[in-house]
Design an enzyme around this catalytic site. Sequence first.
Site, mmCIF file in Angstrom:
data_model
loop_
_atom_site.group_PDB
_atom_site.id
_atom_site.type_symbol
_atom_site.label_atom_id
_atom_site.label_comp_id
_atom_site.label_asym_id
_atom_site.label_seq_id
_atom_site.Cartn_x
_atom_site.Cartn_y
_atom_site.Cartn_z
ATOM 1 N N LYS A 52 0.793 -1.155 -0.082
ATOM 2 C CA LYS A 52 0.084 -0.088 0.057
ATOM 3 C C LYS A 52 0.898 1.126 -0.145
ATOM 4 O O LYS A 52 0.391 2.277 -0.325
ATOM 5 C CB LYS A 52 -0.960 -0.056 1.095
ATOM 6 C CG LYS A 52 -2.175 -0.988 1.045
ATOM 7 C CD LYS A 52 -3.148 -0.616 0.062
ATOM 8 C CE LYS A 52 -4.440 -1.191 0.258
ATOM 9 N NZ LYS A 52 -5.416 -1.060 -0.732
ATOM 10 N N SER A 295 0.818 -9.548 -0.387
ATOM 11 C CA SER A 295 0.909 -8.125 -0.255
ATOM 12 C C SER A 295 1.160 -7.518 0.910
ATOM 13 O O SER A 295 1.341 -6.243 0.971
ATOM 14 C CB SER A 295 -0.571 -7.954 -0.837
ATOM 15 O OG SER A 295 -1.457 -8.523 0.135
#
Length: 315
Positions: A52, A295
């Site tokens: 992110k 992720s």
Amino acid sequence: MTAADTRIAPAAVQAAADRIAPHVRHTPLLRRDALPGLLVKAEHLQHSGSFKLRGAANAMLALGADEVVAGSSGNHGIAVATLGRALGVGVTVVMAAGAAEAKEAAIRALGGRVVRVPGGVTDRDRYAKDLAAHTGASLVPSSDHELVVAGQGTVGLEVLREAPGLDTIFVPVGGGGLLAGVCLAAAHLRSAVRIIGVEPDRARRYARSVAAGRPVEVPPVDSVADGLRGQRPGEVILPVVRHRVDELIGVDDRAVLRAMALLHRAGIPAEPSGAAALAGALRLGLPGRGAVVVSGGNTAAALGAVRPAHADTGR
């Protein structure tokens, strides 16, 4: 894919890579004996603990804002707060009722303000948009924004440049920014790699939307993969996914937890959302050379290491 197909040109991913280079880590592609035939893109090693940071950095640097509002399940908020601390930008993160308390604590420790709202992701994002408009702050969505998507796509650039012979890449799908970004990166590099998005079984808004030919919103759901509980496909993201993704599959919580346990045994401390792509790869069992994107690694244990914002100032 052409510029006319979407609101984001594939070349925007390279522009993002150039912009964010001083602020992000080029994470490694790991090989593990326990995962033969698979490479692991180790975004759990990224600054702030997840991919992110890439999208947040691209948006915040390009916008040059003094105040930022973001809606987040946790990792985007941690990324925005991390950058806000480094850049001297005020950060407010809006979180839905079911978001992880450890992630809220990490955002606060980094100096971010947190607002909790009832409801699900759609309610959260609506509140964040209204708050930004009311206060004059810049809105940095967790996924559905051209600059955010382009930043997330730098994951794909790194994977495909380091392993150009890949047959398949598995991508976890929450808001969809990472999946769309990887699609754009593949288009930019003219790669024929097969791209497979992996969604929670009960939150398959992209699969349903692609099948229906229109955006389909799903109700709020519980999932061990807290970062993948999006309800509605992004307006910026859906056209990219529809034009380039090869397959969208679902995985249940048990599959995610099994994949997470396998990664942990291999020395990769993924959080549940970060293990979803591997769960998808294990479900399909495709032959050939593949990669999975881990992720994030913001487990409760990892988040416990985040220092309060005042630690650097002695206050």
